[in-house]
Design a protein around this motif. Structure first.
Motif, short mmCIF file in Angstrom:
data_model
loop_
_atom_site.label_atom_id
_atom_site.label_comp_id
_atom_site.label_asym_id
_atom_site.label_seq_id
_atom_site.Cartn_x
_atom_site.Cartn_y
_atom_site.Cartn_z
N ILE A 1 0.84 -1.20 -0.06
CA ILE A 1 -0.01 -0.03 0.01
C ILE A 1 0.86 1.23 -0.06
CG2 ILE A 1 -1.67 1.30 1.26
CD1 ILE A 1 -2.97 -1.50 2.31
N GLU A 2 1.99 1.27 0.85
CA GLU A 2 3.01 2.66 0.77
C GLU A 2 3.53 2.55 -0.41
OE1 GLU A 2 5.27 1.57 3.89
OE2 GLU A 2 4.08 2.05 5.69
N ALA A 3 3.96 1.53 -0.96
CA ALA A 3 4.67 1.56 -2.56
C ALA A 3 3.44 2.13 -3.59
CB ALA A 3 4.95 0.13 -2.89
N LEU A 4 2.46 1.75 -3.46
CA LEU A 4 1.37 2.27 -4.49
C LEU A 4 1.02 3.59 -4.10
CD1 LEU A 4 -1.10 -0.66 -4.64
CD2 LEU A 4 0.24 0.11 -6.15
N ILE A 5 1.12 4.07 -2.87
CA ILE A 5 0.70 5.70 -2.66
C ILE A 5 2.08 6.44 -3.05
CG2 ILE A 5 0.66 7.30 -0.67
CD1 ILE A 5 -1.22 4.98 1.06
N GLY A 6 3.20 5.79 -2.87
CA GLY A 6 4.40 6.57 -3.27
C GLY A 6 4.36 6.74 -4.51
N LEU A 7 4.11 5.79 -5.54
CA LEU A 7 3.87 5.66 -6.93
C LEU A 7 2.98 6.60 -7.55
CD1 LEU A 7 4.92 4.32 -9.67
CD2 LEU A 7 3.23 2.73 -9.29
N ALA A 8 1.81 6.37 -6.87
CA ALA A 8 0.66 7.58 -7.13
C ALA A 8 1.22 8.91 -6.92
CB ALA A 8 -0.61 6.95 -6.67
N SER A 9 1.94 9.22 -5.99
CA SER A 9 2.00 10.63 -5.36
C SER A 9 3.29 10.83 -6.59
CB SER A 9 2.79 10.67 -4.21
OG SER A 9 1.73 10.16 -3.37
N GLY A 10 4.13 10.00 -6.76
CA GLY A 10 5.29 10.48 -7.83
C GLY A 10 4.51 10.73 -9.26
N ILE A 11 3.71 9.87 -9.73
CA ILE A 11 3.11 10.20 -11.00
C ILE A 11 2.24 11.71 -10.82
CG2 ILE A 11 1.11 9.29 -12.31
CD1 ILE A 11 2.16 6.65 -11.83
N ALA A 12 1.63 11.97 -9.74
CA ALA A 12 0.73 13.24 -9.60
C ALA A 12 1.85 14.37 -9.69
CB ALA A 12 -0.04 13.13 -8.38
N VAL A 13 2.82 14.36 -8.99
CA VAL A 13 3.83 15.54 -8.93
C VAL A 13 4.57 15.54 -10.18
CG1 VAL A 13 6.11 16.22 -7.84
CG2 VAL A 13 4.10 15.45 -6.52
N GLY A 14 4.87 14.49 -10.78
CA GLY A 14 5.71 14.59 -12.23
C GLY A 14 4.66 15.05 -13.19
N THR A 15 3.46 14.55 -13.21
CA THR A 15 2.47 15.14 -14.26
C THR A 15 2.24 16.46 -14.13
OG1 THR A 15 1.30 13.01 -14.41
CG2 THR A 15 0.21 14.76 -15.20
N GLY A 16 2.09 17.03 -12.71
CA GLY A 16 2.15 18.48 -12.40
C GLY A 16 3.41 19.42 -12.84
N PHE A 17 4.40 18.64 -12.65
CA PHE A 17 5.54 19.44 -13.00
C PHE A 17 5.72 19.57 -14.57
CE2 PHE A 17 10.26 19.26 -14.16
CZ PHE A 17 10.81 20.39 -13.82
#
Length: 136
Positions: A4-20
């Motif tokens: 679950i932590e890995a999925l949350i980290g991956l989703a957060s990274g994708i969200a931040v990367g997409t925003g950037f």
């Protein structure tokens, strides 16, 4: 639990990367930089620099191995950070046309360059003051 932590980290990274990427795309920093420097033929170099910069930033944020940098390296590092932040601010104000419209409204559009230089120099002095007085 770690899944679950890995999925949350991956989703957060994708969200931040997409925003950037969206932020850089909307502001048009790379195309504007290529236009101003007359280096449209170097598009691959710009793309590579952005991608390597992102990966290097990720490594610095999450890497375990510290990097030893000399004072000259820190000066260069700070200069590059300042250039990046300055380009972001310039691109944002250029896209929004904030200062020309504001200065025209208040009737000081003849002093546009002088007022912009005062803002830039004030930002530099304020940053240096903060680093010299509060960081040290």
């Amino acid at each position: 639990m770690w899944i679950i932590e890995a999925l949350i980290g991956l989703a957060s990274g994708i969200a931040v990367g997409t925003g950037f990427v969206a932020f850089l795309t909307v502001l048009g920093i790379v195309p504007r930089l290529m236009q101003l420097s007359h280096s449209e033929s170097k598009l691959r170099h710009y793309e590579t620099a952005v991608i390597l910069g992102v990966f290097f930033g990720i490594y610095l944020s999450f890497g375990d191995m510290p990097i030893q940098v000399s004072y000259i390296g820190l000066v260069i590092w700070g200069l590059l950070h300042g250039i990046f932040i300055g380009m972001l601010a310039a691109a944002l104000t250029e896209v929004l046309n904030v200062f020309p419209l504001l200065f025209k409204r208040i009737g000081v559009d003849g002093f546009l360059f002088t007022l912009l230089m005062a803002l830039v120099l004030g930002k530099i002095v304020g940053s240096l003051f903060q680093w010299v007085v509060f960081v040290r």
